[in-house]
Design a protein around this motif. Structure first.
Motif, PDB file in Angstrom:
ATOM      1  N   LEU A  27      -9.193   8.153  -1.019  1.00  0.00           N
ATOM      2  CA  LEU A  27      -7.805   7.947  -0.614  1.00  0.00           C
ATOM      3  C   LEU A  27      -7.594   6.530  -0.112  1.00  0.00           C
ATOM      4  N   GLY A  28      -8.508   6.007   0.646  1.00  0.00           N
ATOM      5  CA  GLY A  28      -8.384   4.651   1.170  1.00  0.00           C
ATOM      6  C   GLY A  28      -8.434   3.618   0.067  1.00  0.00           C
ATOM      7  N   GLY A  29      -9.196   3.884  -0.983  1.00  0.00           N
ATOM      8  CA  GLY A  29      -9.320   2.945  -2.081  1.00  0.00           C
ATOM      9  C   GLY A  29      -8.067   2.839  -2.923  1.00  0.00           C
ATOM     10  N   CYS A  30      -7.162   3.799  -2.813  1.00  0.00           N
ATOM     11  CA  CYS A  30      -5.952   3.812  -3.632  1.00  0.00           C
ATOM     12  C   CYS A  30      -4.841   2.951  -3.059  1.00  0.00           C
ATOM     13  N   SER A  31      -4.937   2.609  -1.788  1.00  0.00           N
ATOM     14  CA  SER A  31      -3.836   1.835  -1.209  1.00  0.00           C
ATOM     15  C   SER A  31      -3.931   0.393  -1.686  1.00  0.00           C
ATOM     16  N   ARG A  32      -2.810  -0.075  -2.174  1.00  0.00           N
ATOM     17  CA  ARG A  32      -2.725  -1.452  -2.662  1.00  0.00           C
ATOM     18  C   ARG A  32      -1.640  -2.164  -1.885  1.00  0.00           C
ATOM     19  N   THR A  33      -1.770  -3.458  -1.822  1.00  0.00           N
ATOM     20  CA  THR A  33      -0.761  -4.246  -1.124  1.00  0.00           C
ATOM     21  C   THR A  33       0.496  -4.308  -1.995  1.00  0.00           C
ATOM     22  N   PRO A  34       1.639  -4.618  -1.397  1.00  0.00           N
ATOM     23  CA  PRO A  34       2.859  -4.786  -2.192  1.00  0.00           C
ATOM     24  C   PRO A  34       2.688  -5.842  -3.292  1.00  0.00           C
ATOM     25  N   ALA A  35       1.981  -6.920  -2.982  1.00  0.00           N
ATOM     26  CA  ALA A  35       1.765  -7.973  -3.980  1.00  0.00           C
ATOM     27  C   ALA A  35       0.923  -7.458  -5.146  1.00  0.00           C
ATOM     28  N   GLU A  36      -0.069  -6.620  -4.857  1.00  0.00           N
ATOM     29  CA  GLU A  36      -0.903  -6.046  -5.922  1.00  0.00           C
ATOM     30  C   GLU A  36      -0.090  -5.091  -6.799  1.00  0.00           C
ATOM     31  N   LYS A  37       0.778  -4.320  -6.164  1.00  0.00           N
ATOM     32  CA  LYS A  37       1.644  -3.424  -6.939  1.00  0.00           C
ATOM     33  C   LYS A  37       2.582  -4.216  -7.840  1.00  0.00           C
ATOM     34  N   LEU A  38       3.127  -5.295  -7.313  1.00  0.00           N
ATOM     35  CA  LEU A  38       4.018  -6.153  -8.089  1.00  0.00           C
ATOM     36  C   LEU A  38       3.261  -6.788  -9.251  1.00  0.00           C
ATOM     37  N   ASP A  93       9.258  -4.049  -5.684  1.00  0.00           N
ATOM     38  CA  ASP A  93       9.782  -4.968  -4.674  1.00  0.00           C
ATOM     39  C   ASP A  93      11.274  -4.669  -4.610  1.00  0.00           C
ATOM     40  N   GLU A  94      11.722  -4.213  -3.468  1.00  0.00           N
ATOM     41  CA  GLU A  94      13.090  -3.706  -3.343  1.00  0.00           C
ATOM     42  C   GLU A  94      14.156  -4.732  -3.736  1.00  0.00           C
TER      43      GLU A  94
END
Length: 156
Positions: A27-38, A93-94
């Motif tokens: 579960l911890g490995g799945c969190s990505r930063t907003p920049a990584e998602k973008l 990114d909203e």
């Protein structure tokens, strides 16, 4: 006939701890930063779609002072490309997503009006449509790209 295997209590606790630790790690490995998602959105189709939209808008601009027989197809192509772009996942990114949605709306309205005018041979309607692409859609696309570039810069 049933067999019972007796597992010592310490072993059961150790197995349970390893299972919980593995779950937390996954579960911890799945969190990505907003920049990584973008960056993921951009590299998995966003960049290509923006480039194609920009090419189609450029073509609409290029044919704006030409004849209906070239204006209509250019607007139809932009309309089709806009429909493709609307199927993409939202930009993570909203602010960029808000501009993106406004850009696509401007392209849909403008290219739609232009294409409809071309079908009717109505030059004033074609001009209104092209103007809508240029004044409603294009500036919002430029803003979208600026927001994405700024977001991607934070990823580096």
């Amino acid at each position: 006939m049933r067999f019972r295997v007796r597992v010592p209590g310490a072993t059961r606790v150790a197995v349970a701890f390893v299972a919980v630790a593995a779950g937390v790690s996954v579960l911890g490995g799945c969190s990505r930063t907003p920049a990584e998602k973008l960056e993921e959105w951009y590299s998995s189709g966003g960049e290509a779609q923006i480039r194609k939209l920009n090419e189609d808008v450029g073509r609409v601009n290029e044919v704006s002072m030409r004849t209906i027989d070239v204006q209509g197809p250019a607007c139809q192509d932009l309309l089709a490309r806009t429909a493709e772009a609307e199927k993409l996942d939202p930009i993570p990114d909203e602010a960029a997503q808000r501009y993106w949605k406004e850009a696509l709306g401007g392209f849909r309205r403008g290219a739609g009006e232009c294409a409809d005018g071309a079908a009717k041979k109505d030059e004033s309607q074609i001009s209104r449509g092209i103007r809508g692409v240029q004044t409603e859609g294009l500036p919002k696309l430029v803003s979208t790209v600026s927001m994405i570039k700024a977001g991607l810069a934070t990823a580096k």
